[in-house]
Design a protein around this motif. Structure first.
Motif, PDB file in Angstrom:
ATOM      1  N   ALA A  35       0.847  -1.207   0.000  1.00 17.94           N
ATOM      2  CA  ALA A  35       0.000   0.000   0.000  1.00 17.94           C
ATOM      3  C   ALA A  35       0.879   1.253   0.000  1.00 17.94           C
ATOM      4  N   ARG A  38       2.347   1.894  -3.429  1.00 14.41           N
ATOM      5  CA  ARG A  38       1.337   2.464  -4.324  1.00 14.41           C
ATOM      6  C   ARG A  38       1.177   3.976  -4.055  1.00 14.41           C
ATOM      7  N   GLY A  39       1.182   4.316  -2.793  1.00 16.59           N
ATOM      8  CA  GLY A  39       1.068   5.732  -2.427  1.00 16.59           C
ATOM      9  C   GLY A  39       2.260   6.538  -2.923  1.00 16.59           C
ATOM     10  N   LEU A  82       3.339   6.016  10.396  1.00 19.80           N
ATOM     11  CA  LEU A  82       3.723   7.245   9.698  1.00 19.80           C
ATOM     12  C   LEU A  82       3.291   8.504  10.447  1.00 19.80           C
ATOM     13  N   LEU A 159      -5.478   5.719   3.933  1.00 21.89           N
ATOM     14  CA  LEU A 159      -4.978   4.482   3.312  1.00 21.89           C
ATOM     15  C   LEU A 159      -5.998   3.353   3.537  1.00 21.89           C
ATOM     16  N   GLY A 162     -11.292   0.287  -0.246  1.00 21.18           N
ATOM     17  CA  GLY A 162     -12.506   0.845  -0.838  1.00 21.18           C
ATOM     18  C   GLY A 162     -13.792   0.214  -0.335  1.00 21.18           C
ATOM     19  N   ASP A 179      -6.090   9.996   0.923  1.00 26.02           N
ATOM     20  CA  ASP A 179      -5.561   8.981   0.001  1.00 26.02           C
ATOM     21  C   ASP A 179      -4.856   9.685  -1.152  1.00 26.02           C
ATOM     22  N   LEU A 180      -3.645   9.240  -1.442  1.00 34.80           N
ATOM     23  CA  LEU A 180      -2.860   9.867  -2.507  1.00 34.80           C
ATOM     24  C   LEU A 180      -3.385   9.543  -3.901  1.00 34.80           C
ATOM     25  N   ASN A 181      -4.198   8.520  -4.009  1.00 33.62           N
ATOM     26  CA  ASN A 181      -4.695   8.095  -5.325  1.00 33.62           C
ATOM     27  C   ASN A 181      -6.113   8.625  -5.557  1.00 33.62           C
ATOM     28  N   CYS A 184      -8.809   5.811  -6.830  1.00 36.72           N
ATOM     29  CA  CYS A 184      -9.196   4.557  -6.177  1.00 36.72           C
ATOM     30  C   CYS A 184     -10.620   4.623  -5.630  1.00 36.72           C
ATOM     31  N   ARG A 185     -11.137   3.473  -5.244  1.00 35.80           N
ATOM     32  CA  ARG A 185     -12.539   3.406  -4.797  1.00 35.80           C
ATOM     33  C   ARG A 185     -12.766   4.218  -3.540  1.00 35.80           C
ATOM     34  N   THR A 186     -11.807   4.183  -2.614  1.00 34.07           N
ATOM     35  CA  THR A 186     -11.960   4.987  -1.399  1.00 34.07           C
ATOM     36  C   THR A 186     -12.145   6.458  -1.768  1.00 34.07           C
ATOM     37  N   ASP A 196      -3.748  13.748  -0.594  1.00 36.28           N
ATOM     38  CA  ASP A 196      -2.482  14.251  -0.039  1.00 36.28           C
ATOM     39  C   ASP A 196      -1.838  13.131   0.768  1.00 36.28           C
ATOM     40  N   GLU A 197      -0.572  13.295   1.048  1.00 35.32           N
ATOM     41  CA  GLU A 197       0.160  12.295   1.836  1.00 35.32           C
ATOM     42  C   GLU A 197      -0.244  12.462   3.309  1.00 35.32           C
ATOM     43  N   VAL A 198      -0.413  11.334   4.001  1.00 31.63           N
ATOM     44  CA  VAL A 198      -1.007  11.399   5.347  1.00 31.63           C
ATOM     45  C   VAL A 198      -0.205  12.271   6.324  1.00 31.63           C
TER      46      VAL A 198
HETATM   47  P1  ATP Z   1      -9.286   0.928  -3.159  1.00 34.47           P
HETATM   48  O1  ATP Z   1      -9.644  -0.340  -2.449  1.00 34.47           O
HETATM   49  O2  ATP Z   1      -9.768   2.160  -2.451  1.00 34.47           O
HETATM   50  O3  ATP Z   1      -9.635   0.966  -4.634  1.00 34.47           O
HETATM   51  P2  ATP Z   1      -6.455   0.204  -3.081  1.00 34.47           P
HETATM   52  O4  ATP Z   1      -6.766  -1.231  -3.250  1.00 34.47           O
HETATM   53  O5  ATP Z   1      -5.412   0.818  -3.951  1.00 34.47           O
HETATM   54  O6  ATP Z   1      -7.718   1.135  -3.160  1.00 34.47           O
HETATM   55  P3  ATP Z   1      -5.072  -0.134  -0.626  1.00 34.47           P
HETATM   56  O7  ATP Z   1      -3.892  -0.653  -1.357  1.00 34.47           O
HETATM   57  O8  ATP Z   1      -5.801  -0.967   0.333  1.00 34.47           O
HETATM   58  O9  ATP Z   1      -6.109   0.512  -1.583  1.00 34.47           O
HETATM   59  O10 ATP Z   1      -4.685   1.197   0.204  1.00 34.47           O
HETATM   60  C1  ATP Z   1      -3.669   1.965  -0.100  1.00 34.47           C
HETATM   61  C2  ATP Z   1      -4.125   3.322  -0.560  1.00 34.47           C
HETATM   62  O11 ATP Z   1      -3.500   4.278   0.262  1.00 34.47           O
HETATM   63  C3  ATP Z   1      -3.697   3.578  -1.989  1.00 34.47           C
HETATM   64  O12 ATP Z   1      -4.733   4.229  -2.703  1.00 34.47           O
HETATM   65  C4  ATP Z   1      -2.480   4.519  -1.843  1.00 34.47           C
HETATM   66  O13 ATP Z   1      -2.380   5.447  -2.895  1.00 34.47           O
HETATM   67  C5  ATP Z   1      -2.798   5.224  -0.542  1.00 34.47           C
HETATM   68  N1  ATP Z   1      -1.583   5.611   0.218  1.00 34.47           N
HETATM   69  C6  ATP Z   1      -0.456   4.882   0.439  1.00 34.47           C
HETATM   70  N2  ATP Z   1       0.422   5.532   1.202  1.00 34.47           N
HETATM   71  C7  ATP Z   1      -0.164   6.716   1.527  1.00 34.47           C
HETATM   72  C8  ATP Z   1       0.242   7.816   2.328  1.00 34.47           C
HETATM   73  N3  ATP Z   1       1.427   7.846   2.945  1.00 34.47           N
HETATM   74  N4  ATP Z   1      -0.616   8.857   2.432  1.00 34.47           N
HETATM   75  C9  ATP Z   1      -1.827   8.841   1.820  1.00 34.47           C
HETATM   76  N5  ATP Z   1      -2.262   7.814   1.046  1.00 34.47           N
HETATM   77  C10 ATP Z   1      -1.453   6.767   0.886  1.00 34.47           C
END
Ligand code: ATP
Length: 248
Positions: A35, A38-39, A82, A159, A162, A179-181, A184-186, A196-198
């Motif tokens: 995770a 990915r972030g 973090l 983080l 979804g 969430d940086l992405n 994503c579903r979340t 933004d970064e946490v």
């Molecule tokens: P979803 O289930 O929401 O579609 P996912 O399967 O990508 O997303 P996870 O891998 O469970 O979700 O969670 C990781 C999420 O947290 C990713 O979307 C990633 O971009 C995000 N992420 C990772 N590190 C950080 C961080 N330091 N600050 C903010 N977000 C972050």
């Protein structure tokens, strides 16, 4: 591993080391490292800075926390490692509860995260007495505390998976997501998404909480015009524009 301070990616490399150590100690599930990776890629695309749409969402998130009856900050392994100290500072500023809630739940890991959080403050950290289940999620993923996340009106997640975000929204809760992405579903399911970064986002939300507390009259006028879909589109637009500036 000893990382030289002069390394241009010093902060990123030391953060990785911190997460690897937490994984070895059993605070973080190994999937938490994936995770994080990915972030990091999305953080690159954002230029490793708080973009203007994130700043807007951070102020809205602060306003929503102050406007809520029972807000709870949800903490998983990555967030605890973090930004554990920053979460506690936010909880004290609002004030609100903190609950440890993890995707790969084992009671041992929950206790380790609670212990980790206790080093920052003696505020009560919920999560060890999970006695309720979020409808639509299987156990152990849906386990939470009746007096914490289960009965919260607003939950701040970072983080987050979804599915869980969607299940919390289905329960009628306001979900604030970091969430940086933006894709994503979340991000798409949450009520307010902070792209933004946490470790950047939480102190900024705390600063907004402190400012808004001095004049609560503005709170509704900050929340009402916010449109999460539009804000996510703005975040994606920022990524595209910064890539264009780099010549791509
Ligand atoms: P979803 O289930 O929401 O579609 P996912 O399967 O990508 O997303 P996870 O891998 O469970 O979700 O969670 C990781 C999420 O947290 C990713 O979307 C990633 O971009 C995000 N992420 C990772 N590190 C950080 C961080 N330091 N600050 C903010 N977000 C972050």
């Amino acid at each position: 591993m000893k990382i030289p301070k002069s390394h241009p990616r010093y902060r990123s490399l030391t953060t990785r080391e911190k997460l690897v150590e937490a994984c070895e100690e059993g605070i973080l599930a190994v999937q938490g490292l994936i995770a994080h990776g990915r972030g990091e890629s999305f953080n690159y695309l954002l230029g490793e800075r708080t973009i203007p749409p994130a700043d807007v969402a951070e102020e809205v998130a602060a306003a929503v926390l102050l406007d809520s009856e029972r807000p709870v900050l949800s903490v998983n392994g990555n967030v605890a490692v973090l930004a554990g100290e920053e979460v506690v500072a936010l909880a004290q500023a609002v004030p609100c509860q903190v609950e440890v809630n993890v995707f790969h739940r084992t009671e041992g890991r929950v206790s380790k995260i609670v212990d980790h959080m206790r080093q920052f403050s003696d505020i009560r950290i919920l999560g060890e007495n999970a006695n309720a289940v979020i409808p639509g999620l299987d156990q152990p993923r849906g386990l939470c505390e009746q007096d914490g996340i289960f009965s919260a009106d607003t939950v701040l997640v970072a983080l987050e998976d979804g599915d869980r975000t969607e299940a919390l929204v289905e329960m009628g809760k306001t979900v604030l997501a970091i969430d940086l992405n933006p894709l994503c579903r979340t991000s798409r399911k949450a009520t307010v998404t902070v792209v933004d970064e946490v470790t950047r986002a939480i102190p900024r939300i705390t600063d907004y909480v402190k400012t808004l507390k001095t004049d609560r009259n503005n709170i509704q006028s900050i929340i009402d015009p916010f449109d999460n879909k539009k804000n996510l589109e703005d975040a994606i637009q920022h990524i595209c524009e910064s890539l264009e500036r780099l010549g791509f």
